[in-house]
Write a protein that holds these residues in place. Sequence first.
Motif, PDB file in Angstrom:
ATOM      1  N   THR A  70      -1.469  10.693  -2.552  1.00 47.69           N
ATOM      2  CA  THR A  70      -0.823   8.717  -2.996  1.00 47.69           C
ATOM      3  C   THR A  70      -2.414   8.088  -3.537  1.00 47.69           C
ATOM      4  O   THR A  70      -3.171   8.294  -2.842  1.00 47.69           O
ATOM      5  N   LYS A 170      -0.937  10.419  -9.349  1.00 44.41           N
ATOM      6  CA  LYS A 170      -0.425  10.127  -7.291  1.00 44.41           C
ATOM      7  C   LYS A 170       1.540   8.733  -7.210  1.00 44.41           C
ATOM      8  O   LYS A 170       1.126   8.722  -8.310  1.00 44.41           O
ATOM      9  N   ALA A 176       6.219   7.571  -1.239  1.00 38.15           N
ATOM     10  CA  ALA A 176       5.670   8.391  -0.136  1.00 38.15           C
ATOM     11  C   ALA A 176       6.657   8.855   0.958  1.00 38.15           C
ATOM     12  O   ALA A 176       7.029  10.282   1.425  1.00 38.15           O
TER      13      ALA A 176
END
Length: 273
Positions: A70, A170, A176
């Motif tokens: 990320t 990302k 995430a």
Amino acid sequence: MKKDVLVDLHLHSTFSDGRYTPTQLVEEAAAKGLAVIALTDHDSWNGVAEAQEAAAKCGVRVIAGVELGTQYEDDSVHILAYHVDMGCQALHAKMDEMRHGRERRLEKMLAKLASLGYYVEVEACDPKNRAVGRPHVAKALVAKGYFNTVQEVFDALLHRGGPAYVPQPKLAPDEAVALIHQAGGIAVLAHPSELSDGSLPERLLRSVPFDGLEVYHPSADAEAQTRWLRLAKELGLMVGGGSDFHAIPDRFPTQLGIWQVHYDDVKDVIEWK
């Protein structure tokens, strides 16, 4: 008590940027006396089934995991997912999308290298399996004789902002973590000592619903481990740890088992559920 039982919850295979197949990792783990490992390939859990099949023959437990890349502010923030349900289509689809992005990134990196006079070929990533990244490009440059080591390549060309660097597609950390939770897993902030902004780990852990913090990692010395343990305790987070082993000759640890994590130190992550 399992004080002296060794484990490793951060390993990479040929399904991302490691050099050992999942089977080889499991066999090496058994040979080195590791009782529990987690396969945490970048944006891929496709090697987990092979690892678990091999583990059934070796007496090693394999936790299903993945390491998601990320981006937050100027830092690359890696998040380890454990105990994920590999049937979760939302996370599976997002990882496939990320690997497609890696393929486009690879093409751009090779074009930049060619413009600088470095001509190499790197096998494109298979969206269902390998996640090709900078280490693969660096190894190709070493094999071609342009550089002596992978680290030299990163220092000269592939570091963030370097002449052949291309940003990696990302997720945001909160996105995430939400996907990991949707997959029924737990989210652990990886190697906080590697973040360039020393204040970022605490800021992230206070603002994003992480479940744990990777306290034990080769990038964290004893002082840093003490700091991260204190922070994990303060925030009520589980403690994780692993060697981040890739089996790359000039990247520490060069062998599985030479950087050790003890079961009791990370048992909450292992025994979750």
